[in-house]
Scaffold this active site. Structure first.
Site, PDB file in Angstrom:
ATOM      1  N   LYS A 105      28.518  83.270   4.396  1.00 29.56           N
ATOM      2  CA  LYS A 105      28.730  83.538   2.965  1.00 29.56           C
ATOM      3  C   LYS A 105      27.442  83.841   2.194  1.00 29.56           C
ATOM      4  CE  LYS A 105      33.141  81.251   2.243  1.00 29.56           C
ATOM      5  NZ  LYS A 105      33.965  80.425   1.366  1.00 29.56           N
TER       6      LYS A 105
ATOM      7  N   ASP B 114      36.446  82.420  -4.633  1.00 26.93           N
ATOM      8  CA  ASP B 114      36.774  81.023  -4.293  1.00 26.93           C
ATOM      9  C   ASP B 114      36.992  80.163  -5.546  1.00 26.93           C
ATOM     10  OD1 ASP B 114      36.762  81.238  -1.533  1.00 26.93           O
ATOM     11  OD2 ASP B 114      34.633  80.750  -1.342  1.00 26.93           O
TER      12      ASP B 114
ATOM     13  N   TYR C 261      42.726  71.808   3.900  1.00 30.61           N
ATOM     14  CA  TYR C 261      44.150  71.977   4.189  1.00 30.61           C
ATOM     15  C   TYR C 261      44.407  71.675   5.657  1.00 30.61           C
ATOM     16  CZ  TYR C 261      42.569  76.689   5.456  1.00 30.61           C
ATOM     17  OH  TYR C 261      41.892  77.740   5.982  1.00 30.61           O
TER      18      TYR C 261
ATOM     19  N   ASN D  36      28.184  62.619  -4.605  1.00 33.66           N
ATOM     20  CA  ASN D  36      27.891  63.100  -3.246  1.00 33.66           C
ATOM     21  C   ASN D  36      27.148  62.038  -2.442  1.00 33.66           C
ATOM     22  OD1 ASN D  36      28.129  65.251  -1.359  1.00 33.66           O
ATOM     23  ND2 ASN D  36      25.930  65.595  -1.533  1.00 33.66           N
TER      24      ASN D  36
HETATM   25  P1  ATR Z   1      31.040  73.398   2.668  1.00 35.99           P
HETATM   26  O1  ATR Z   1      30.282  74.680   2.582  1.00 35.99           O
HETATM   27  O2  ATR Z   1      32.374  73.521   3.387  1.00 35.99           O
HETATM   28  O3  ATR Z   1      31.165  72.693   1.354  1.00 35.99           O
HETATM   29  P2  ATR Z   1      28.795  71.764   3.480  1.00 35.99           P
HETATM   30  O4  ATR Z   1      27.898  72.624   2.686  1.00 35.99           O
HETATM   31  O5  ATR Z   1      28.360  71.328   4.835  1.00 35.99           O
HETATM   32  O6  ATR Z   1      30.213  72.452   3.687  1.00 35.99           O
HETATM   33  O7  ATR Z   1      29.176  70.462   2.598  1.00 35.99           O
HETATM   34  C1  ATR Z   1      29.917  69.430   3.086  1.00 35.99           C
HETATM   35  C2  ATR Z   1      30.076  68.334   2.011  1.00 35.99           C
HETATM   36  O8  ATR Z   1      30.798  67.241   2.592  1.00 35.99           O
HETATM   37  C3  ATR Z   1      28.749  67.753   1.518  1.00 35.99           C
HETATM   38  O9  ATR Z   1      28.904  67.364   0.170  1.00 35.99           O
HETATM   39  C4  ATR Z   1      28.582  66.533   2.427  1.00 35.99           C
HETATM   40  O10 ATR Z   1      27.757  65.510   1.890  1.00 35.99           O
HETATM   41  P3  ATR Z   1      26.144  65.556   2.105  1.00 35.99           P
HETATM   42  O11 ATR Z   1      25.626  66.507   1.090  1.00 35.99           O
HETATM   43  O12 ATR Z   1      25.707  64.159   1.897  1.00 35.99           O
HETATM   44  O13 ATR Z   1      25.914  66.029   3.533  1.00 35.99           O
HETATM   45  C5  ATR Z   1      29.996  66.053   2.501  1.00 35.99           C
HETATM   46  N1  ATR Z   1      30.261  65.205   3.690  1.00 35.99           N
HETATM   47  C6  ATR Z   1      30.380  65.612   4.962  1.00 35.99           C
HETATM   48  N2  ATR Z   1      30.642  64.568   5.791  1.00 35.99           N
HETATM   49  C7  ATR Z   1      30.683  63.468   4.996  1.00 35.99           C
HETATM   50  C8  ATR Z   1      30.933  62.063   5.233  1.00 35.99           C
HETATM   51  N3  ATR Z   1      31.188  61.599   6.448  1.00 35.99           N
HETATM   52  N4  ATR Z   1      30.902  61.227   4.161  1.00 35.99           N
HETATM   53  C9  ATR Z   1      30.660  61.678   2.933  1.00 35.99           C
HETATM   54  N5  ATR Z   1      30.426  62.993   2.622  1.00 35.99           N
HETATM   55  C10 ATR Z   1      30.446  63.879   3.643  1.00 35.99           C
END
Ligand code: ATR
Length: 282
Positions: free
Chosen positions: A69, A105, A227, A154
């Protein structure tokens, strides 16, 4: 294949799980349009070749998904204001011979809230959980529609703060608060109108971010952009407390409908797109 058939598709790595082909092909067939929508599995190292061959392959538009993206941007001629603001592209189409990058989006999410849950973010208190790519698109679209306040929660607080800065760049007046997941109890939950989970928690496991559901106002709408075939644990938890829910297929449907209109110049046949998606998911 007759020459006049044009090719659309979704480009990603991986891409085999995408529901976009079945959804778009149902819409194209419904309107009898001369397009086929495919899945293009493109590894990062092959992006340049994919872009170079677009015209010879008769491709006139495509969606972009993980992990391309952001990296697609240097290959495009122009960005829409949405794509520029988000720094990410999910839809590419040809306009007057130029490849335009757009992002549907965030507005797809808002449209879904309005159409499927009759919810408008204007003057509402919103909690957004997550600060990744998906959160950014949603946060920027939400911030442009004059909510009353936005909390970004977050796991990594610094990422929430970065997103806060970005939002304040487009809407200086909006109160934006950032919290880490450990500080979740600091939110005045009874004042929150909409809670959105954008984290990947719940995608592969039966886990969910824990919200003090008991403190939420009974009219709170709870949304999860993940989803899955059954409701995510996050939405099932909210339902247990009799809160209204907005499932993740909504954003997929409406971002797709907005992209369809860019690709074809025709109004998207939403009913058939929704029916096709739900047949895959339910
Ligand atoms: P996307 O582009 O799909 O949003 P991403 O950029 O990898 O994917 O973001 C994933 C989000 O899920 C982030 O906010 C991540 O938190 P961090 O910024 O701390 O990494 C969050 N996330 C993923 N696994 C998590 C977990 N086990 N507990 C809490 N937050 C989680």
């Amino acid at each position: 294949m007759p020459k006049q058939i044009k090719i659309l598709g979704v480009m990603g790595d991986p891409v085999h799980h995408s529901l976009s082909p079945v959804m778009h092909n149902a819409a194209l067939a419904k309107l009898g349009l001369p397009f086929i929508y495919k899945a293009f599995h493109v590894k990062p190292a092959h992006m340049k070749k994919f872009v170079k061959n677009l015209q010879s392959e008769n491709i006139t538009g495509f969606n972009v998904t993980i992990p391309h993206k952001e990296t697609i941007i240097p290959f495009l001629d122009k960005l829409t204001p949405e794509a520029k603001k988000m720094g990410a592209v999910n839809t590419v189409y040809l306009k007057k011979g130029l490849w335009v990058g757009d992002n549907t989006d965030g507005f797809g999410f808002l449209l879904s809230l309005k159409s499927e849950a009759h919810f408008s973010v204007k003057n509402r208190n919103i909690v957004l959980i997550g600060a990744g790519g998906a959160a950014r698109g949603i946060a920027l679209a939400v911030a442009s529609q004059h909510p009353k306040s936005l909390h970004i929660i977050n796991r990594t607080l610094d990422k929430a703060k970065l997103l806060q800065k970005k939002i304040q760049g487009i809407n200086k007046k909006l109160p934006v608060y950032t919290l880490s997941l450990d500080e979740i109890s600091k939110v005045s939950w009874h004042q929150i109108n909409l809670i959105i989970n954008t984290t990947s928690v719940g995608l592969k496991s039966n886990e969910a971010i824990k919200i003090p559901w008991r403190q939420c106002h009974p009219e709170t709408l709870v949304s999860d952009i993940v989803y899955t075939k059954v409701f995510t644990r996050f939405l099932r938890d909210a339902k247990k407390f009799k809160l209204k829910i907005h499932p993740g297929w909504g954003m997929l449907l409406y971002q797709g409908a907005l992209a369809f209109e860019k690709f074809t110049g025709k109004k998207a046949p939403l009913a058939i797109m929704k029916q096709t998606l739900l047949e895959q998911l339910l």
